[in-house]
Write a protein that holds these residues in place. Sequence first.
Motif, PDB file in Angstrom:
ATOM      1  N   THR A 146       0.848  -1.194   0.000  1.00 32.74           N
ATOM      2  CA  THR A 146       0.000   0.000   0.000  1.00 32.74           C
ATOM      3  C   THR A 146       0.876   1.234   0.000  1.00 32.74           C
ATOM      4  O   THR A 146       1.781   1.351   0.832  1.00 32.74           O
ATOM      5  N   ILE A 147       0.627   2.128  -0.938  1.00 30.16           N
ATOM      6  CA  ILE A 147       1.373   3.389  -0.950  1.00 30.16           C
ATOM      7  C   ILE A 147       0.443   4.524  -0.534  1.00 30.16           C
ATOM      8  O   ILE A 147      -0.743   4.507  -0.822  1.00 30.16           O
ATOM      9  N   HIS A 148       1.007   5.494   0.165  1.00 35.33           N
ATOM     10  CA  HIS A 148       0.238   6.662   0.575  1.00 35.33           C
ATOM     11  C   HIS A 148       0.276   7.725  -0.517  1.00 35.33           C
ATOM     12  O   HIS A 148       1.350   8.076  -1.025  1.00 35.33           O
ATOM     13  N   VAL A 149      -0.892   8.222  -0.869  1.00 36.77           N
ATOM     14  CA  VAL A 149      -0.998   9.408  -1.722  1.00 36.77           C
ATOM     15  C   VAL A 149      -1.543  10.498  -0.819  1.00 36.77           C
ATOM     16  O   VAL A 149      -2.742  10.584  -0.576  1.00 36.77           O
ATOM     17  N   GLU A 150      -0.636  11.296  -0.278  1.00 34.02           N
ATOM     18  CA  GLU A 150      -1.013  12.257   0.758  1.00 34.02           C
ATOM     19  C   GLU A 150      -0.412  13.639   0.521  1.00 34.02           C
ATOM     20  O   GLU A 150      -0.296  14.444   1.438  1.00 34.02           O
ATOM     21  N   ASN A 151      -0.008  13.885  -0.725  1.00 31.30           N
ATOM     22  CA  ASN A 151       0.483  15.218  -1.069  1.00 31.30           C
ATOM     23  C   ASN A 151       0.115  15.526  -2.517  1.00 31.30           C
ATOM     24  O   ASN A 151      -0.292  14.638  -3.278  1.00 31.30           O
ATOM     25  N   ALA A 152       0.250  16.778  -2.869  1.00 28.53           N
ATOM     26  CA  ALA A 152      -0.171  17.222  -4.196  1.00 28.53           C
ATOM     27  C   ALA A 152       0.617  16.518  -5.300  1.00 28.53           C
ATOM     28  O   ALA A 152       0.044  16.135  -6.329  1.00 28.53           O
ATOM     29  N   TRP A 153       1.922  16.326  -5.091  1.00 30.82           N
ATOM     30  CA  TRP A 153       2.725  15.683  -6.130  1.00 30.82           C
ATOM     31  C   TRP A 153       2.179  14.296  -6.455  1.00 30.82           C
ATOM     32  O   TRP A 153       1.984  13.940  -7.628  1.00 30.82           O
ATOM     33  N   ALA A 154       1.949  13.498  -5.421  1.00 33.92           N
ATOM     34  CA  ALA A 154       1.495  12.124  -5.639  1.00 33.92           C
ATOM     35  C   ALA A 154       0.146  12.092  -6.351  1.00 33.92           C
ATOM     36  O   ALA A 154      -0.078  11.278  -7.259  1.00 33.92           O
ATOM     37  N   ALA A 155      -0.774  12.957  -5.942  1.00 35.68           N
ATOM     38  CA  ALA A 155      -2.094  12.987  -6.569  1.00 35.68           C
ATOM     39  C   ALA A 155      -2.001  13.415  -8.030  1.00 35.68           C
ATOM     40  O   ALA A 155      -2.660  12.844  -8.907  1.00 35.68           O
ATOM     41  N   GLU A 156      -1.178  14.407  -8.310  1.00 35.22           N
ATOM     42  CA  GLU A 156      -1.044  14.915  -9.680  1.00 35.22           C
ATOM     43  C   GLU A 156      -0.349  13.918 -10.601  1.00 35.22           C
ATOM     44  O   GLU A 156      -0.525  13.972 -11.819  1.00 35.22           O
ATOM     45  N   ASN A 175      -5.923  14.790   5.243  1.00 40.14           N
ATOM     46  CA  ASN A 175      -5.356  15.768   6.163  1.00 40.14           C
ATOM     47  C   ASN A 175      -3.988  16.240   5.681  1.00 40.14           C
ATOM     48  O   ASN A 175      -3.721  17.443   5.574  1.00 40.14           O
ATOM     49  N   ASP A 176      -3.106  15.281   5.378  1.00 34.40           N
ATOM     50  CA  ASP A 176      -1.790  15.646   4.864  1.00 34.40           C
ATOM     51  C   ASP A 176      -1.899  16.328   3.505  1.00 34.40           C
ATOM     52  O   ASP A 176      -1.115  17.229   3.185  1.00 34.40           O
ATOM     53  N   MET A 177      -2.877  15.892   2.714  1.00 32.30           N
ATOM     54  CA  MET A 177      -3.083  16.512   1.402  1.00 32.30           C
ATOM     55  C   MET A 177      -3.422  17.993   1.561  1.00 32.30           C
ATOM     56  O   MET A 177      -2.916  18.849   0.824  1.00 32.30           O
ATOM     57  N   SER A 178      -4.264  18.284   2.544  1.00 35.48           N
ATOM     58  CA  SER A 178      -4.649  19.688   2.752  1.00 35.48           C
ATOM     59  C   SER A 178      -3.442  20.532   3.121  1.00 35.48           C
ATOM     60  O   SER A 178      -3.312  21.682   2.679  1.00 35.48           O
ATOM     61  N   GLU A 179      -2.549  19.958   3.907  1.00 32.99           N
ATOM     62  CA  GLU A 179      -1.343  20.705   4.295  1.00 32.99           C
ATOM     63  C   GLU A 179      -0.454  20.970   3.088  1.00 32.99           C
ATOM     64  O   GLU A 179       0.079  22.066   2.915  1.00 32.99           O
ATOM     65  N   SER A 180      -0.302  19.953   2.220  1.00 35.62           N
ATOM     66  CA  SER A 180       0.563  20.111   1.045  1.00 35.62           C
ATOM     67  C   SER A 180       0.006  21.144   0.070  1.00 35.62           C
ATOM     68  O   SER A 180       0.737  21.692  -0.752  1.00 35.62           O
ATOM     69  N   LEU A 181      -1.313  21.398   0.156  1.00 31.89           N
ATOM     70  CA  LEU A 181      -1.962  22.365  -0.739  1.00 31.89           C
ATOM     71  C   LEU A 181      -2.088  23.751  -0.103  1.00 31.89           C
ATOM     72  O   LEU A 181      -2.700  24.643  -0.677  1.00 31.89           O
ATOM     73  N   GLY A 182      -1.535  23.906   1.088  1.00 32.67           N
ATOM     74  CA  GLY A 182      -1.560  25.212   1.741  1.00 32.67           C
ATOM     75  C   GLY A 182      -2.858  25.546   2.446  1.00 32.67           C
ATOM     76  O   GLY A 182      -3.102  26.712   2.785  1.00 32.67           O
ATOM     77  N   VAL A 183      -3.699  24.514   2.680  1.00 34.67           N
ATOM     78  CA  VAL A 183      -4.963  24.732   3.409  1.00 34.67           C
ATOM     79  C   VAL A 183      -5.045  23.707   4.542  1.00 34.67           C
ATOM     80  O   VAL A 183      -5.962  22.895   4.596  1.00 34.67           O
ATOM     81  N   PRO A 184      -4.087  23.725   5.461  1.00 33.04           N
ATOM     82  CA  PRO A 184      -3.989  22.677   6.484  1.00 33.04           C
ATOM     83  C   PRO A 184      -5.260  22.501   7.307  1.00 33.04           C
ATOM     84  O   PRO A 184      -5.847  23.473   7.780  1.00 33.04           O
TER      85      PRO A 184
END
Length: 261
Positions: A146-156, A175-184
């Motif tokens: 299982t890999i985590h997709v928890e930041n903008a780079w991984a999602a994109e 939650n981590d995704m929101s932080e990576s997008l500047g909206v923690p």
Amino acid sequence: MNMNQIKLKLKKGEPVIGTFVRMNSISMEILGRTGFDFAIIDVEHGVHTMADVSNMIRAAKSVGISPIVRVPGTNPVNAMRALDAGADGVQIPQLTNLEQIKEIAKATRYYPMGERGMCNYVAATGYSTIPFDEHMKTSNEEVLVTIHVENAWAAEHIEEILEIPGIDVVFCGPNDMSESLGVPGQMTHPKVVTLLDKVFHVCGEKGVATGIFVKRPELMPHWIEKGVQYLTCSTDVGIYADYAKMTADEMKRQLAENWKK
């Protein structure tokens, strides 16, 4: 390695439920006896040593719950050690480039699928009581990666990520995704929702299972509607804290109503 029931259910399109474990072997036994399908030993945010992990894996297998290890980072050695200790699978956080994911995929399976280090004297091989060629074959088939997709780079870059062989589940972290997008902390922010929807859509097209974390069971329907199969709720300490608070509050209420002064 025996047939991985979690992986089998996911392949059939069925859901599985689990939680994260920050405590100990007793916690694993309780979770197994109370109906969870899997428990994720959290070495990323927990304080577990490898000795703790080994004991927790044994405890899990004694009660029929699938032990998964969330390793503390992207070093492939961490994944190999967890699998040698007998884990049914690993979760890999903090991924920020394709090379990391390729290295992890190779480290979790033996030749010809990967480059996992070979040692016959570990828990996964029954300390050499299981023929190693049999162990290699079943591990390559049954290990859950299982890999985590928890930041903008991984999602994109989800399309490119899924071209890498050996990924069984994509675990999304709002939650981590929101932080990576500047909206923690703003997990329903349009930026977060847009990227997560992209991940779910691409994984659905590719036939790759997705996972999510929710704080409470009543938050599950939103993700179930999106086809998420690998569902985790709270942590053992969170469940314990919630029930402890509820119990203490009720005891105080009973005292207030019934104590004779």
